[in-house]
Scaffold this active site. Structure first.
Site, mmCIF file in Angstrom:
data_model
loop_
_atom_site.group_PDB
_atom_site.id
_atom_site.type_symbol
_atom_site.label_atom_id
_atom_site.label_comp_id
_atom_site.label_asym_id
_atom_site.label_seq_id
_atom_site.Cartn_x
_atom_site.Cartn_y
_atom_site.Cartn_z
ATOM 1 N N ASP A 12 0.838 -1.206 0.000
ATOM 2 C CA ASP A 12 0.000 0.000 0.000
ATOM 3 C C ASP A 12 0.867 1.249 0.000
ATOM 4 O O ASP A 12 1.993 1.237 0.496
ATOM 5 C CB ASP A 12 -0.909 -0.033 1.240
ATOM 6 C CG ASP A 12 -2.085 0.916 1.091
ATOM 7 O OD1 ASP A 12 -2.326 1.433 -0.018
ATOM 8 O OD2 ASP A 12 -2.771 1.147 2.108
ATOM 9 N N ASN A 60 -10.225 -2.908 -6.937
ATOM 10 C CA ASN A 60 -9.409 -1.938 -7.684
ATOM 11 C C ASN A 60 -10.008 -1.565 -9.048
ATOM 12 O O ASN A 60 -9.620 -0.566 -9.638
ATOM 13 C CB ASN A 60 -7.970 -2.430 -7.869
ATOM 14 C CG ASN A 60 -7.152 -2.370 -6.596
ATOM 15 O OD1 ASN A 60 -6.206 -3.137 -6.409
ATOM 16 N ND2 ASN A 60 -7.483 -1.460 -5.681
HETATM 17 C C1 FPP Z 1 -1.765 0.154 -3.478
HETATM 18 O O1 FPP Z 1 -1.344 1.485 -3.489
HETATM 19 C C2 FPP Z 1 -1.213 -0.569 -4.584
HETATM 20 C C3 FPP Z 1 -1.921 -1.105 -5.619
HETATM 21 C C4 FPP Z 1 -3.387 -1.031 -5.688
HETATM 22 C C5 FPP Z 1 -1.265 -1.769 -6.736
HETATM 23 C C6 FPP Z 1 -0.048 -2.556 -6.414
HETATM 24 C C7 FPP Z 1 0.766 -2.648 -7.627
HETATM 25 C C8 FPP Z 1 2.116 -2.604 -7.681
HETATM 26 C C9 FPP Z 1 2.982 -2.564 -6.502
HETATM 27 C C10 FPP Z 1 2.855 -2.541 -8.971
HETATM 28 C C11 FPP Z 1 2.717 -3.678 -9.880
HETATM 29 C C12 FPP Z 1 2.792 -5.003 -9.253
HETATM 30 C C13 FPP Z 1 3.639 -5.965 -9.647
HETATM 31 C C14 FPP Z 1 3.529 -7.318 -9.048
HETATM 32 C C15 FPP Z 1 4.698 -5.720 -10.619
HETATM 33 P P1 FPP Z 1 -2.421 2.638 -3.645
HETATM 34 O O2 FPP Z 1 -2.468 3.018 -5.089
HETATM 35 O O3 FPP Z 1 -3.707 2.214 -3.039
HETATM 36 O O4 FPP Z 1 -1.747 3.779 -2.783
HETATM 37 P P2 FPP Z 1 -2.495 4.919 -1.975
HETATM 38 O O5 FPP Z 1 -3.293 4.230 -0.905
HETATM 39 O O6 FPP Z 1 -1.352 5.707 -1.412
HETATM 40 O O7 FPP Z 1 -3.325 5.679 -2.943
#
Ligand code: FPP
Length: 232
Positions: A12, A60
């Protein structure tokens, strides 16, 4: 330091990481992919057998279409780009979730690398994609009902073990350690069945800043915990 057999991670904070740098959110996801690369490598070095990362939840899809599309493109590129490294490091790729609902090109890239890496002996990297714990439980119940209706299962003999063997994670042990970055204290619909006795470690670090050293810190903390599994 004893390495946990299975580490699960709620990655996250990508969006917040980008926001404080005045960058588009996708830059946070791109940097987050770098953390996945580093942490996978660390798991190989430390002898962690399974690493499950929550890369895309069923929730998502509610994000703006451009971010969703960019995430799938990033994932597809990551898989293609990382495959030689996974082979070199002996990492086996696996995926859990409703994979058949992913963009076709992403499913194809996944399938290719899963097949290519199937015999790799070190860490198994499990990508949770279009995953949620509740949909997994529903899919499992449907599967069991189908078996019961077909006469292959007597509902009265259903046990936790049989149930576990129908989950997406049937081939993996339950996680020993759950890491969540960016400080939130939630499970966010991740591995609801499997996390029953898992130790939880929350760090304030945003996922793109999470390093190999941070993983070691989490494992050191895990080593201090006494796991009793409900006993004394
Ligand atoms: C949460 O951060 C993260 C995600 C919803 C996506 C996770 C994806 C990756 C780490 C990159 C691609 C994955 C791989 C396996 C290569 P958020 O966007 O919810 O952050 P925030 O809460 O700060 O908005």
């Amino acid at each position: 330091m004893i390495a946990p057999r299975h580490i699960a991670i709620i990655m996250d904070g990508n969006g917040r990481w980008a926001k404080v740098r005045d960058l588009p959110r996708i830059k946070g996801h791109e940097q987050g992919a770098e953390s996945v690369r580093a942490v996978t490598e660390a798991c190989v070095e430390l002898g962690v057998e399974f690493l499950t990362v929550y890369a895309f939840s069923t929730e998502n899809w509610k994000r703006p279409a451009a971010e969703v599309a960019a995430l799938w493109t990033l994932l597809e590129h990551f898989i293609a780009q990382e495959t030689p490294t996974l082979m070199k490091n002996g990492v086996r790729l696996q995926a859990i979730g409703r994979i058949h609902e992913l963009p076709q090109s992403c499913q194809d890239a996944l399938q290719r690398t899963i097949e290519l890496t199937a015999q790799n002996p070190k860490t198994t990297l499990v990508l949770a994609l279009n995953y949620s714990g509740r949909t997994e439980i529903i899919d499992t119940v449907r599967d069991l009902c189908r078996e019961a209706a077909g006469g292959c299962l007597d509902y009265q003999t259903l046990t936790e073990e049989i149930f576990s063997r129908h989950l997406y994670t049937k081939d993996f042990p339950d996680p020993d350690l759950l890491i969540r970055t960016s400080g939130e204290l939630r499970l966010s619909n991740f591995l609801l069945w499997q996390l029953s006795y898992t130790e939880i470690y929350v760090t304030q670090k945003m996922w793109p800043d999470f390093s190999k050293e941070d993983l070691r810190d989490a494992i050191r903390e895990f080593n201090k915990r006494q796991r009793r599994f409900g006993g004394l």
